[in-house]
Design an enzyme around this catalytic site. Structure first.
Site, short mmCIF file in Angstrom:
data_model
loop_
_atom_site.label_atom_id
_atom_site.label_comp_id
_atom_site.label_asym_id
_atom_site.label_seq_id
_atom_site.Cartn_x
_atom_site.Cartn_y
_atom_site.Cartn_z
N ARG A 64 -27.56 43.23 -12.49
CA ARG A 64 -27.90 41.82 -12.72
C ARG A 64 -29.19 41.49 -11.98
O ARG A 64 -30.05 40.79 -12.46
CB ARG A 64 -26.76 40.92 -12.26
CG ARG A 64 -25.69 40.69 -13.31
CD ARG A 64 -25.10 41.99 -13.87
NE ARG A 64 -24.06 41.76 -14.86
CZ ARG A 64 -22.76 41.71 -14.58
NH1 ARG A 64 -22.32 41.93 -13.36
NH2 ARG A 64 -21.89 41.49 -15.54
N GLU A 81 -13.72 44.08 -19.51
CA GLU A 81 -14.29 43.04 -20.37
C GLU A 81 -14.98 43.62 -21.61
O GLU A 81 -16.12 43.29 -21.89
CB GLU A 81 -15.28 42.19 -19.55
CG GLU A 81 -14.59 41.47 -18.41
CD GLU A 81 -15.56 40.73 -17.49
OE1 GLU A 81 -15.21 39.63 -17.07
OE2 GLU A 81 -16.65 41.26 -17.20
N TRP A 139 -20.96 41.08 -7.01
CA TRP A 139 -21.66 40.95 -8.29
C TRP A 139 -22.89 40.08 -8.05
O TRP A 139 -22.83 39.13 -7.25
CB TRP A 139 -20.74 40.32 -9.34
CG TRP A 139 -19.50 41.11 -9.55
CD1 TRP A 139 -18.26 40.85 -9.05
CD2 TRP A 139 -19.37 42.31 -10.32
NE1 TRP A 139 -17.36 41.81 -9.46
CE2 TRP A 139 -18.03 42.72 -10.24
CE3 TRP A 139 -20.27 43.09 -11.06
CZ2 TRP A 139 -17.55 43.87 -10.87
CZ3 TRP A 139 -19.80 44.23 -11.69
CH2 TRP A 139 -18.46 44.61 -11.59
N THR A 140 -23.97 40.38 -8.76
CA THR A 140 -25.23 39.75 -8.33
C THR A 140 -25.90 38.85 -9.38
O THR A 140 -27.11 38.68 -9.32
CB THR A 140 -26.22 40.83 -7.86
OG1 THR A 140 -26.47 41.73 -8.95
CG2 THR A 140 -25.70 41.59 -6.66
C1 ACM Z 1 -15.26 42.73 -13.29
O1 ACM Z 1 -15.32 41.85 -12.43
N1 ACM Z 1 -15.70 42.49 -14.51
C2 ACM Z 1 -14.69 44.03 -13.02
#
Ligand code: ACM
Length: 626
Positions: free
Chosen positions: A167, A346, A483-484
């Site tokens: 990201r 996802e 997560w970025t």
């Molecule tokens: C995730 O947070 N999509 C693994």
């Protein structure tokens, strides 16, 4: 302290000399404080009894020499004032990563069965020194180490932090700094999320477009997820990737710090960057762009969603498996870790459902639900990995649509995937959103940049990775996941990491029985000071009020709390700036009617701490679900 001394003198009794407070994170298994200190000087020597101790000795000397201005040169031997000893007869309780540290007025002796334990002993030693040890330049202070006897070893073998470099791209030097930081907290696993819709970050020599095309995207500013689509022919200046030389360099760098790297190639969903390079691997074969953070999915609130742009590999196309074989051949050769993480999260199946090739494959496999194609795909991936001598690890969606008994599951959608997997006999790494998602904001949504959920430090701290009813032997350990999407650089990554990664380091390292929130808060505050000296960013959201509202009939009720002991909350609703002479919050109250604005501040020991929180009636009503 003064008073105690006077009393001691007046009463004619003797007590042990005052002990220097010790503020270690993560909390060791056993700490016995003694009286006295050892003072580090330029004549302090570092020695190691076996060649395997040299790497830690060199790192420690470097860590000490910078801020102290000393020039300690480690050497082989058994008489160092800082002595690093690999046990010739292993001490069973220490395992592979444990250590003992004995600091006296004469020096410090660290023993361990393996180099990893020496490294962790050295991290503890650094934390025993004054905070100036984090200084980037030489400073003058009293470099004393309190006398102490420590025995320490981890609760879990897998103690990880995940960094998403897709990201936002984090240059090689930032990744090294990240590894330094997690290693200092005794994390031993760096889960490197290398590919996603927004950038492919690892050089694959046999598939050069993955990086020449897939690592770069159009320039955009503004909130990630609301950005404008790329225009045809628009230049793609944002991005970057790691060459294979970079990766090898980082793997070695990590190894010296007892950090192993688990690479993640996220498939079959989250593959838009790969498809930008090789669109023929999708169902529609339409050209897509590396995504700059557009609103490319509709989310339905219950975890289900629809991708408005295709980002899935086509499971019915043999060329996809040829592609994956090439990717994993090169990834497997670069990373010594036995695991490769193949994502699995996802994955939107809408394009599969409409694809004649996928329908034919379902018929052939006698599969009736398109979801089950993911099980087939992941099974093929596991075989490819096994052929390269690697173990398959994936997010908990891999439990859907069939899973091989040898797969390891990373539980993220809460803890239920982990429970289910462990009950089926799979090994599990716990990393649930509810406790371990470090991209969630830490404080009030009106203060910290809002994200779709909040995770407070205390919640992370109170996590137990072994769920009730699960055999602990299946729980390898856990991770925090960074997560970025909304983290553009290392400095902000640090802000999101701390203090929650301090809390999680204790969750994954320290004995469960040692967990003590008020005690952690004291140590956390000491580490705030240490981080300030080390210029490591961190959030102070723990000093903010937690503001909740609810409806009682037609009355809007205010319910506030503090996260840490000793916090007093004051507020106003009359358009004045609150201070410690405003209304003190003690219990839930009905807010006055009318177009009020609530303003909240916190005080501790008579001093303002934390942020001013300002919320309109509309915002307060929204919080109450209105
Ligand atoms: C995730 O947070 N999509 C693994």
């Amino acid at each position: 302290m003064q008073l105690t001394r006077m009393l001691v003198l007046a009463l004619g009794i003797t007590v042990a000399q005052a002990q220097t407070p010790i503020h270690l994170i993560p909390q060791p298994v056993s700490v016995q404080t003694k009286s006295g200190t050892y003072r580090l000087t330029n004549s302090t020597s570092i020695q190691y009894n076996q060649p395997a101790g040299k790497a830690t000795a060199d790192l420690l000397a470097k860590q000490l020499n910078g801020p102290t201005g000393f020039s300690i040169t480690p050497k082989s031997g058994t008489s160092g004032s800082i002595q690093l000893e690999i046990n010739t007869t292993p001490d069973a309780k220490l395992g592979d990563e444990g250590y003992t540290l004995n600091a006296t007025t004469k020096g410090v002796r660290i023993t361990a069965n393996k180099p990893a334990g020496l490294f962790y002993g050295a991290q503890t030693l650094t934390q025993l020194l004054p905070k100036e040890i984090g200084s980037k330049t030489a400073v003058s202070t009293n470099w004393t180490i309190p006398a102490v006897q420590i025995t320490d070893y981890p609760r879990f073998g897998w103690r990880g932090i995940m960094l998403d470099v897709s990201r936002h791209f984090f240059p090689k030097e930032d990744v090294k700094s990240f590894i330094d930081q997690i290693a200092a907290l005794k994390y031993n696993t760096f889960h490197w999320h290398l590919t996603d819709d927004n950038g492919w970050r690892i050089e694959i020599k046999s598939l050069p477009k993955l990086t020449s095309v897939g690592a770069f995207r159009v320039a955009r500013t503004g909130h990630f997820g609301d950005r404008a689509d790329p225009k045809p022919g628009e230049p793609t200046p944002y991005g970057g990737f790691y060459t294979q030389d970079d990766i090898r360099e980082i793997v070695w760098y990590a190894q010296d710090r007892n950090v192993t790297i688990v690479p993640e190639i996220d498939i079959p969903g989250h593959s838009m960057a790969a498809l930008a390079a090789y669109p023929e691997l999708s169902c529609t074969k339409q050209q897509v762009s590396v995504n700059p953070g557009t609103n490319f999915a509709d989310w339905y609130g219950n975890g289900t969603f629809k991708m408005k742009v295709e980002n899935t590999l086509n499971p019915s196309d043999e060329n996809v498996y040829v592609f994956l074989d090439k990717v994993f051949t090169e990834v497997a050769a670069l990373f010594p870790n036995p695991y490769i993480h193949a994502g699995g999260d996802e994955c939107y199946k809408g394009y599969w459902a409409q694809d004649p090739g996928c329908q034919a494959l379902m018929k052939k496999l006698n599969i009736h639900h398109v979801e089950d194609l993911q099980g087939y795909f992941m099974g093929r991936v596991e075989k490819i990995l096994a052929a390269k001598g690697k173990k398959f690890l994936g997010w908990d969606e891999i439990l859907e649509g069939g899973i091989s008994p040898t797969a390891t599951v990373m539980s993220w959608r809460g803890i239920k995937g982990g429970i289910e997997a462990a009950q089926m006999g799979h090994n599990v790494v716990m990393t649930p959103t509810t406790f371990a998602y470090l991209d969630y904001n830490q404080g009030d949504n009106s203060v910290d940049p809002p994200i779709y959920a909040t995770l407070r430090t205390q919640t992370s701290y109170n996590y137990d990775p072994v769920p009730d009813g699960v055999d602990a032997k299946y729980i390898l350990g856990g991770q925090g996941n960074l997560w970025t999407e909304q983290i553009p650089n290392l400095r902000y990554a640090e802000y999101m990491l701390y203090p929650r990664s301090w809390a999680l380091s204790e969750v994954y390292w320290s004995p469960k029985a040692a967990r003590n929130w008020p005690d952690f808060v004291t140590r956390m505050e000491n580490h705030f000071d240490r981080a300030d000296v080390a210029q490591i960013n961190h959030s102070k959201a723990v000093y903010d009020a937690i503001v909740k509202t609810s409806m009682n009939g037609d009355k809007l009720m205010l319910n506030m709390a503090g996260e840490i002991p000793g916090l007093t909350i004051y507020y106003s609703t009359d358009d004045t700036m609150p201070d410690q002479f405003s209304t003190k919050y003690t219990q839930p109250v009905a807010l006055p009617d009318g177009p009020i604005t609530l303003r909240v501040v916190t005080y501790r020991a008579g001093k303002p701490v934390g942020h001013l929180i300002t919320l309109s009636r509309d915002a307060l009503m929204k919080r109450a679900g209105q």
